[in-house]
Design an enzyme around this catalytic site. Structure first.
Site, PDB file in Angstrom:
ATOM      1  CE  LYS A 240       5.904   2.794  22.324  1.00  0.00           C
ATOM      2  NZ  LYS A 240       5.467   4.203  22.334  1.00  0.00           N
ATOM      3  NE  ARG A 314       1.296   8.923  13.380  1.00  0.00           N
ATOM      4  CZ  ARG A 314       1.595  10.000  14.082  1.00  0.00           C
ATOM      5  NH1 ARG A 314       1.905  11.127  13.474  1.00  0.00           N
ATOM      6  NH2 ARG A 314       1.589   9.962  15.401  1.00  0.00           N
TER       7      ARG A 314
END
Length: 461
Positions: A240, A314
């Site tokens: 990120k 997820r």
């Protein structure tokens, strides 16, 4: 931190909550002295306003707080919480003609306004106190406030003090307090016990990944809560930028939320069998980090192509959901700070959710309005299933194109819940960007109060 109402036997002075259109009628019944004071001070009962009323001896005879107009209440919540900060450190008892649901919400907002994150320094001084209003269930509201405090504290704690071992410690502390059972699968044992994706995401970190499994209750319907416990998310090898990494201490907000909800359920002794599953990991960068284009095995037997290591939440949820599904409980609820797409869709204040059961969704929508814990239903849109099917593996963890990012993430998770028809997934934010009544800037629970209110109908309690 214990957030409670003042003891019933405490001496108190009246605090009258007035809507803008009720102020004139109330003033007509007061002395000329009070009328003149209110007019001089310019009090209009605006939302969250407060004014003390002087006694003849120079003390405080009471206070009035503004409930505002109906339009103002549509734009904000917790008028009494906003007024609390403007009141002196006295003990009050509430005078109000609010209906039961509104009174309960305002009383809870008052409690929420007492929250302070004081782990690293003392915050503020004494606050105004309130006796629990007549007709309000004090035990229930204090249990909700206790659960919300746990959620906020966990999210607000920086990753240096809230890694996987610390999250485990928090869960163990709650289990001990509530006489629940807890077990933890850690490190290489995750591979032995068939949680390969939890291990893959967390193996690069210095603090070992783990699956926390807590159980409470031995009778009634079965409820399983699954919370994303990514204690810090660098994005992995798909690193990120700094601007996106700044709030990643809150990436375990789903775990914090389910622990807060579990706290409420156990404190209130709801007649159900509760299970809480938390995959606790850090998504770090090292020579052992999982890579783009890797194909991961999962507990469910589905293979997953990794197209972005920053879509890791997820993956860990999938293994935990597969375990939850094997038991076929009456209801599975997953909570996660999962996608930026959800924030783009509904912003930080609404908690978007997905529900397979229309009846459960209806119960949740009604409950959310009753307790002013806003949620918004999103669709499990079957035509988008092809977007998560890459071809060389069963599933793609990060479909290209950028469309429907929250929906495709929810569809991905649903692939791991095949035996339990009643599944709800929350793609929450878990953070208050700016201070609001009852919600200081920082970590916040979302959807938990709505779920608590809805559980009796959803589970037939």
């Amino acid at each position: 931190m214990q957030i409670t109402f003042a003891a019933p036997e405490t001496s108190s002075i009246p605090l009258t909550l007035l809507s803008s259109d009720a102020l004139k009628g109330w003033l007509d019944k007061q002395s000329q002295q009070v009328q003149d004071w209110v007019a001089t001070m310019g009090f209009t009962a605006a939302f969250g306003s407060a004014l003390t009323l002087p006694a003849d001896d120079g003390g405080i005879a009471g206070a009035i707080a503004g409930y505002g107009t109906e339009a103002a209440r549509m734009r904000s919540r917790f008028a009494l919480a906003a007024a609390r900060a403007k009141l002196p450190a006295q003990t009050f008892h509430l005078v109000s003609d609010l209906d039961q649901d509104a009174l309960k919400t305002e009383a809870l907002g008052w409690l929420f306004a007492g929250y302070q994150f004081d782990r690293y320094r003392e915050q503020g001084g004494e606050k105004a106190e309130l006796k629990c209003p007549e007709g309000v269930n004090q035990v229930e509201l204090e249990a909700i406030a206790q659960g919300e405090t746990l959620t906020r504290n966990l999210i607000n704690t920086p990753a240096s003090d809230m890694g996987p071992p610390d999250l485990e410690a928090a869960a163990r502390s709650l289990a001990e307090e509530m006489d629940a059972k807890i077990s933890v699968t850690e490190g290489e044992t995750l591979l032995i016990d068939n949680f390969p994706m939890i291990h893959a995401v967390g193996r690069a970190a210095s603090r070992a990944p783990r699956l926390i499994d807590m159980r409470w209750g031995d009778a009634g319907p079965k409820l399983t809560l699954v919370g994303k416990g990514v204690c810090f998310d660098t994005g992995g090898l798909n690193l990120k930028p700094g601007s996106s990494m700044g709030l990643m201490k809150k990436d375990m907000g789903g775990a914090a939320a389910v622990l807060g909800l579990a706290n409420m359920i156990m404190e209130l002794k709801l007649p159900l069998q509760l299970r809480v599953l938390i995959p606790a990991v850090e998504n770090s960068v090292s020579a052992d980090a999982f890579r783009p284009q890797d194909i991961l095995a999962s507990r469910k037997g589905l293979s997953v192509e990794i197209n972005n290591t920053d879509a890791e939440g997820r993956l860990v949820l999938a293994d935990a959901l597969a375990l939850a599904d094997e038991e076929e409980p009456n209801l599975i609820i997953s909570m996660a700070t999962l996608t930026g797409a959800a924030r783009v869709a509904v912003g930080p204040d609404l908690a978007p959710y997905y529900a397979q059961s229309d009846a459960s969704a209806a119960a949740l929508e009604s409950a959310a309005k009753t307790v002013q814990d806003p949620v918004w239903r999103m669709p499990f849109w079957d035509p988008y299933e092809t977007m998560i099917e890459p071809g060389i593996a069963d599933l793609d963890n990060a479909p290209k194109g950028g469309f429907a990012g929250s929906i495709t993430a929810a569809l991905f998770l649903r692939r791991f819940v095949t035996e339990t028809p009643n599944y709800i997934h929350f793609d929450m934010y878990g953070w208050q960007p700016a201070a609001a009544p009852g919600r200081p800037k920082g970590g916040v629970g979302q959807g938990t109060r709505a779920l608590l209110q809805a559980l009796p109908e959803m589970l037939g309690l």
